[in-house]
Design an enzyme around this catalytic site. Structure first.
Site, PDB file in Angstrom:
ATOM      1  N   GLU A  48      17.157 -25.065  -4.896  1.00 49.21           N
ATOM      2  CA  GLU A  48      16.839 -25.236  -3.473  1.00 49.21           C
ATOM      3  C   GLU A  48      17.272 -26.594  -2.926  1.00 49.21           C
ATOM      4  OE1 GLU A  48      13.511 -23.222  -1.527  1.00 49.21           O
ATOM      5  OE2 GLU A  48      12.563 -25.194  -1.545  1.00 49.21           O
ATOM      6  N   LYS A  50      16.382 -28.991  -0.469  1.00 52.00           N
ATOM      7  CA  LYS A  50      15.091 -29.215   0.188  1.00 52.00           C
ATOM      8  C   LYS A  50      14.998 -30.709   0.538  1.00 52.00           C
ATOM      9  CE  LYS A  50      10.206 -28.483  -1.138  1.00 52.00           C
ATOM     10  NZ  LYS A  50       9.307 -28.104  -2.231  1.00 52.00           N
ATOM     11  N   LYS A 109      15.703 -20.286   3.732  1.00 51.14           N
ATOM     12  CA  LYS A 109      14.292 -20.594   3.495  1.00 51.14           C
ATOM     13  C   LYS A 109      13.692 -21.117   4.786  1.00 51.14           C
ATOM     14  CE  LYS A 109      11.225 -20.648   0.289  1.00 51.14           C
ATOM     15  NZ  LYS A 109      10.837 -21.841  -0.423  1.00 51.14           N
ATOM     16  N   GLU A 154       7.713 -12.939   0.142  1.00 45.11           N
ATOM     17  CA  GLU A 154       6.888 -13.853  -0.663  1.00 45.11           C
ATOM     18  C   GLU A 154       5.415 -13.469  -0.585  1.00 45.11           C
ATOM     19  OE1 GLU A 154       7.565 -18.187  -0.389  1.00 45.11           O
ATOM     20  OE2 GLU A 154       5.466 -18.267   0.204  1.00 45.11           O
ATOM     21  N   ASN A 175       4.659 -16.793  -5.049  1.00 41.34           N
ATOM     22  CA  ASN A 175       4.617 -18.243  -4.837  1.00 41.34           C
ATOM     23  C   ASN A 175       3.416 -18.832  -5.569  1.00 41.34           C
ATOM     24  OD1 ASN A 175       4.934 -20.832  -3.941  1.00 41.34           O
ATOM     25  ND2 ASN A 175       4.865 -20.339  -1.753  1.00 41.34           N
ATOM     26  N   GLU A 205       8.216 -18.593  -7.814  1.00 42.22           N
ATOM     27  CA  GLU A 205       8.520 -19.660  -6.859  1.00 42.22           C
ATOM     28  C   GLU A 205       7.523 -20.803  -6.973  1.00 42.22           C
ATOM     29  OE1 GLU A 205       9.338 -16.435  -3.258  1.00 42.22           O
ATOM     30  OE2 GLU A 205       8.412 -18.365  -2.822  1.00 42.22           O
ATOM     31  N   SER A 206       8.029 -22.010  -6.866  1.00 40.91           N
ATOM     32  CA  SER A 206       7.242 -23.253  -6.724  1.00 40.91           C
ATOM     33  C   SER A 206       6.589 -23.730  -8.017  1.00 40.91           C
ATOM     34  CB  SER A 206       6.137 -23.114  -5.677  1.00 40.91           C
ATOM     35  OG  SER A 206       6.627 -22.762  -4.427  1.00 40.91           O
TER      36      SER A 206
HETATM   37  O1  LIG Z   1       6.993 -27.591  -0.810  1.00 39.06           O
HETATM   38  C1  LIG Z   1       6.047 -27.846  -0.037  1.00 39.06           C
HETATM   39  O2  LIG Z   1       5.502 -28.954   0.051  1.00 39.06           O
HETATM   40  C2  LIG Z   1       5.486 -26.760   0.847  1.00 39.06           C
HETATM   41  C3  LIG Z   1       4.387 -27.042   1.642  1.00 39.06           C
HETATM   42  C4  LIG Z   1       3.891 -26.073   2.493  1.00 39.06           C
HETATM   43  C5  LIG Z   1       4.461 -24.815   2.543  1.00 39.06           C
HETATM   44  C6  LIG Z   1       5.573 -24.533   1.748  1.00 39.06           C
HETATM   45  C7  LIG Z   1       6.084 -25.487   0.911  1.00 39.06           C
HETATM   46  N1  LIG Z   1       7.184 -25.237   0.127  1.00 39.06           N
HETATM   47  C8  LIG Z   1       8.061 -24.150   0.332  1.00 39.06           C
HETATM   48  C9  LIG Z   1       8.583 -23.576  -0.879  1.00 39.06           C
HETATM   49  O3  LIG Z   1       8.528 -22.366  -0.961  1.00 39.06           O
HETATM   50  C10 LIG Z   1       9.195 -24.413  -1.957  1.00 39.06           C
HETATM   51  O4  LIG Z   1      10.115 -25.259  -1.347  1.00 39.06           O
HETATM   52  C11 LIG Z   1       9.918 -23.655  -3.041  1.00 39.06           C
HETATM   53  O5  LIG Z   1       9.156 -22.614  -3.554  1.00 39.06           O
HETATM   54  C12 LIG Z   1      10.285 -24.617  -4.179  1.00 39.06           C
HETATM   55  O6  LIG Z   1       9.114 -25.212  -4.684  1.00 39.06           O
HETATM   56  P1  LIG Z   1       9.168 -26.482  -5.641  1.00 39.06           P
HETATM   57  O7  LIG Z   1      10.062 -26.140  -6.798  1.00 39.06           O
HETATM   58  O8  LIG Z   1       7.755 -26.694  -6.064  1.00 39.06           O
HETATM   59  O9  LIG Z   1       9.718 -27.610  -4.843  1.00 39.06           O
END
Ligand SMILES: O=C(O)c1ccccc1NCC(=O)[C@H](O)[C@H](O)COP(=O)(O)O
Length: 246
Positions: A48, A50, A109, A154, A175, A205-206
């Site tokens: 991603e 980001k 996204k 999601e 997520n 995810e995340s």
């Molecule tokens: O990433 C955040 O801080 C966030 C806060 C509030 C709502 C959504 C958020 N993230 C969106 C995402 O879905 C993530 O960017 C994506 O899943 C990647 O997650 P990560 O690997 O933990 O950065």
């Protein structure tokens, strides 16, 4: 809902859509990209782009296209590009530039809440968040497909999964980040994944921070892994490769 997420949603409701309806006739298949990665021994990673987020300090000034190219060189099967401007530093221009520069599928996204917002940019795959869309989920899935886009729905709970399946979701992301408290728990994926239909393409995810986390999500049934922060922090190419080889 966490205040930051409330603010994201309020901003999303104000965001205009595109001027005219988009039609995507060359969408790059996400399931096919995962299959190709598997075939040559790569863990399917959606890396991603980001620039920032409510849970990140500061904002990167690195060029999204350079980041994207590094991620693909590192073995990413697909990319995710934030288009949300106010809380994630994203833009539809970033999306267009990245898609033009790479040949893998690119996920848009964002926090889409109206059909017109689908028309802001032609995308291979769009994210639709079950929690935000309520009864609008099924019509939004249909509207995206009518435009030629694939849809990643999601979910964060079994209830949301049921709604996603009822809406016809074929690509489902669980997520691990709880949008109520913004806490991350990889146990979420492990809890929800067993109820996902066998024929769906399933993403974790995340919160995937280490190769051990990646293996944990794969063992729990993830076909692909969506990874942002842990790839953006430091060298995106090396980081991507670490997860691809997990
Ligand atoms: O990433 C955040 O801080 C966030 C806060 C509030 C709502 C959504 C958020 N993230 C969106 C995402 O879905 C993530 O960017 C994506 O899943 C990647 O997650 P990560 O690997 O933990 O950065």
């Amino acid at each position: 809902m966490a205040p930051a997420v409330r603010s994201i949603l309020d901003a999303a409701r104000e965001r205009p859509g595109g001027d005219s309806r988009v039609a995507v006739d060359d969408a790059r298949s996400l399931p096919a990209a995962f299959a190709a990665a598997e075939a040559d021994g790569r863990t399917p990673v959606v890396a991603e782009v980001k620039p920032t987020s409510p849970t990140t300090e500061g904002e990167t000034d690195r060029d999204p296209v350079e980041l994207a190219e590094e991620m693909v060189a590192g073995g990413a099967a697909a990319l995710s590009v934030l288009t949300e401007p106010e809380h994630f530093g994203g833009s539809v221009e970033n999306y267009e530039r990245v898609r033009e520069a790479v040949d893998v599928p690119v996920l848009r996204k964002d926090f889409l809440v109206t059909e017109a917002q689908l028309d802001a940019v032609a995308a291979d795959v769009v994210l639709l968040i079950a929690r935000f869309l309520g009864d609008e989920l099924a019509p939004m899935v249909e509207a995206a497909r009518e435009r030629g886009m694939q849809v990643l729905v999601e979910v964060h709970s079994e209830d949301e999964l049921e709604r996603a399946v009822d809406a016809g979701a074929e690509i489902i992301g669980v997520n691990n980040r709880d949008l109520a408290a913004l806490e991350v728990d990889l146990g979420t994926f492990e809890r929800v994944a067993p109820a996902v239909p066998e024929d769906a393409t399933l993403l974790a995810e995340s919160g995937i921070s280490t190769p051990a986390d990646a293996r944990r999500m794969r063992e729990a049934g993830a076909d692909g892994l969506l990874i942002g922060t842990a790839i953006m922090d430091g060298d995106p190419r090396e980081n991507t490769t670490r997860f691809v080889n997990a």
